[in-house]
Design a protein around this motif. Structure first.
Motif, PDB file in Angstrom:
ATOM      1  N   VAL A 108       0.853  -1.183   0.000  1.00 17.81           N
ATOM      2  CA  VAL A 108       0.000   0.000   0.000  1.00 17.81           C
ATOM      3  C   VAL A 108       0.890   1.233   0.000  1.00 17.81           C
ATOM      4  O   VAL A 108       1.806   1.349   0.821  1.00 17.81           O
ATOM      5  N   SER A 109       0.640   2.144  -0.939  1.00 27.01           N
ATOM      6  CA  SER A 109       1.272   3.461  -0.867  1.00 27.01           C
ATOM      7  C   SER A 109       0.291   4.349  -0.117  1.00 27.01           C
ATOM      8  O   SER A 109      -0.902   4.365  -0.409  1.00 27.01           O
ATOM      9  N   ASN A 110       0.787   5.057   0.873  1.00 26.82           N
ATOM     10  CA  ASN A 110      -0.067   5.865   1.747  1.00 26.82           C
ATOM     11  C   ASN A 110       0.504   7.277   1.816  1.00 26.82           C
ATOM     12  O   ASN A 110       1.597   7.474   2.335  1.00 26.82           O
ATOM     13  N   SER A 111      -0.222   8.235   1.269  1.00 23.83           N
ATOM     14  CA  SER A 111       0.200   9.634   1.382  1.00 23.83           C
ATOM     15  C   SER A 111      -0.825  10.399   2.211  1.00 23.83           C
ATOM     16  O   SER A 111      -2.023  10.142   2.131  1.00 23.83           O
ATOM     17  N   THR A 112      -0.316  11.310   3.009  1.00 20.66           N
ATOM     18  CA  THR A 112      -1.158  12.120   3.888  1.00 20.66           C
ATOM     19  C   THR A 112      -1.106  13.562   3.402  1.00 20.66           C
ATOM     20  O   THR A 112      -0.020  14.077   3.106  1.00 20.66           O
ATOM     21  N   TRP A 113      -2.278  14.191   3.337  1.00 24.45           N
ATOM     22  CA  TRP A 113      -2.422  15.538   2.787  1.00 24.45           C
ATOM     23  C   TRP A 113      -3.200  16.425   3.758  1.00 24.45           C
ATOM     24  O   TRP A 113      -3.973  15.927   4.570  1.00 24.45           O
ATOM     25  N   LYS A 114      -3.015  17.714   3.603  1.00 21.41           N
ATOM     26  CA  LYS A 114      -3.745  18.682   4.429  1.00 21.41           C
ATOM     27  C   LYS A 114      -5.248  18.477   4.273  1.00 21.41           C
ATOM     28  O   LYS A 114      -5.995  18.489   5.238  1.00 21.41           O
ATOM     29  N   ASP A 115      -5.693  18.277   3.040  1.00 23.96           N
ATOM     30  CA  ASP A 115      -7.108  18.045   2.766  1.00 23.96           C
ATOM     31  C   ASP A 115      -7.260  17.418   1.381  1.00 23.96           C
ATOM     32  O   ASP A 115      -6.284  17.289   0.638  1.00 23.96           O
ATOM     33  N   ARG A 116      -8.471  17.033   1.046  1.00 25.08           N
ATOM     34  CA  ARG A 116      -8.720  16.381  -0.238  1.00 25.08           C
ATOM     35  C   ARG A 116      -8.390  17.299  -1.401  1.00 25.08           C
ATOM     36  O   ARG A 116      -7.915  16.857  -2.452  1.00 25.08           O
ATOM     37  N   ASP A 117      -8.645  18.587  -1.251  1.00 25.24           N
ATOM     38  CA  ASP A 117      -8.361  19.533  -2.331  1.00 25.24           C
ATOM     39  C   ASP A 117      -6.869  19.578  -2.667  1.00 25.24           C
ATOM     40  O   ASP A 117      -6.501  19.684  -3.838  1.00 25.24           O
ATOM     41  N   ALA A 118      -6.008  19.500  -1.650  1.00 24.66           N
ATOM     42  CA  ALA A 118      -4.558  19.501  -1.892  1.00 24.66           C
ATOM     43  C   ALA A 118      -4.162  18.256  -2.672  1.00 24.66           C
ATOM     44  O   ALA A 118      -3.365  18.324  -3.622  1.00 24.66           O
ATOM     45  N   PHE A 119      -4.727  17.103  -2.302  1.00 27.11           N
ATOM     46  CA  PHE A 119      -4.440  15.868  -3.028  1.00 27.11           C
ATOM     47  C   PHE A 119      -4.936  15.973  -4.468  1.00 27.11           C
ATOM     48  O   PHE A 119      -4.215  15.637  -5.413  1.00 27.11           O
ATOM     49  N   ALA A 120      -6.151  16.432  -4.653  1.00 27.52           N
ATOM     50  CA  ALA A 120      -6.729  16.553  -5.995  1.00 27.52           C
ATOM     51  C   ALA A 120      -5.891  17.485  -6.869  1.00 27.52           C
ATOM     52  O   ALA A 120      -5.673  17.199  -8.052  1.00 27.52           O
ATOM     53  N   ALA A 121      -5.414  18.576  -6.301  1.00 20.14           N
ATOM     54  CA  ALA A 121      -4.571  19.501  -7.066  1.00 20.14           C
ATOM     55  C   ALA A 121      -3.288  18.808  -7.519  1.00 20.14           C
ATOM     56  O   ALA A 121      -2.833  19.001  -8.651  1.00 20.14           O
ATOM     57  N   TRP A 122      -2.700  17.989  -6.648  1.00 23.18           N
ATOM     58  CA  TRP A 122      -1.488  17.271  -7.020  1.00 23.18           C
ATOM     59  C   TRP A 122      -1.750  16.317  -8.191  1.00 23.18           C
ATOM     60  O   TRP A 122      -0.949  16.201  -9.111  1.00 23.18           O
ATOM     61  N   THR A 123      -2.905  15.636  -8.170  1.00 26.15           N
ATOM     62  CA  THR A 123      -3.195  14.667  -9.234  1.00 26.15           C
ATOM     63  C   THR A 123      -3.366  15.335 -10.594  1.00 26.15           C
ATOM     64  O   THR A 123      -3.317  14.658 -11.617  1.00 26.15           O
ATOM     65  N   LYS A 124      -3.527  16.634 -10.616  1.00 24.77           N
ATOM     66  CA  LYS A 124      -3.679  17.365 -11.874  1.00 24.77           C
ATOM     67  C   LYS A 124      -2.412  18.129 -12.245  1.00 24.77           C
ATOM     68  O   LYS A 124      -2.406  18.891 -13.207  1.00 24.77           O
ATOM     69  N   SER A 125      -1.348  17.916 -11.491  1.00 16.46           N
ATOM     70  CA  SER A 125      -0.122  18.692 -11.667  1.00 16.46           C
ATOM     71  C   SER A 125       0.904  18.008 -12.567  1.00 16.46           C
ATOM     72  O   SER A 125       0.840  16.806 -12.826  1.00 16.46           O
ATOM     73  N   GLU A 126       1.861  18.795 -13.027  1.00 20.79           N
ATOM     74  CA  GLU A 126       2.984  18.264 -13.785  1.00 20.79           C
ATOM     75  C   GLU A 126       3.821  17.327 -12.920  1.00 20.79           C
ATOM     76  O   GLU A 126       4.348  16.323 -13.401  1.00 20.79           O
ATOM     77  N   ASN A 127       3.946  17.620 -11.627  1.00 18.86           N
ATOM     78  CA  ASN A 127       4.674  16.734 -10.702  1.00 18.86           C
ATOM     79  C   ASN A 127       4.060  15.340 -10.688  1.00 18.86           C
ATOM     80  O   ASN A 127       4.772  14.340 -10.661  1.00 18.86           O
ATOM     81  N   PHE A 128       2.748  15.263 -10.688  1.00 17.02           N
ATOM     82  CA  PHE A 128       2.054  13.976 -10.694  1.00 17.02           C
ATOM     83  C   PHE A 128       2.359  13.213 -11.978  1.00 17.02           C
ATOM     84  O   PHE A 128       2.702  12.028 -11.945  1.00 17.02           O
TER      85      PHE A 128
END
Length: 104
Positions: free
Chosen positions: A55-75
């Motif tokens: 399992v890969s487990n990442s912890t985020w400030k909130d769902r919006d921060a995670f969602a923003a990452w999934t739409k990023s160039e870094n992702f």
């Protein structure tokens, strides 16, 4: 807080190679706004089914921060080589996301 998890069924015998992929990847998560922590977890082996659970487990400030990452160039950069190791997977990863309801 928001917890994003992917469950991976890794073919028995490929566990060390799978771990090496994660340990040697270029990760820019620490630079992503809202990112808190990452862990790769190794679970039980199921010999009768031919896989070890990870399992890969990442912890985020909130769902919006995670969602923003999934739409990023870094992702996109972090996942660009995912198909290169397809032989070690028994099916695609299964995503699970969780928001904290109660905690200390």
């Amino acid at each position: 807080m928001y917890f994003a998890m992917n469950r991976f069924r890794i073919a028995i015998g490929h566990e060390e190679a799978f771990e090496a992929v994660w340990k040697n990847r270029d990760s820019s998560l620490a630079e992503v706004p809202g990112f808190i922590e990452f862990r790769l977890l190794r679970g039980e082996s199921f010999a009768d089914e031919g896989y070890t659970l990870f399992v890969s487990n990442s912890t985020w400030k909130d769902r919006d921060a995670f969602a923003a990452w999934t739409k990023s160039e870094n992702f996109r950069a972090a996942h660009k080589s995912a198909a290169d190791n397809r032989a070690m997977y028994l099916g695609p990863p299964k995503f699970e996301g969780f928001s904290v309801v109660e905690g200390a």
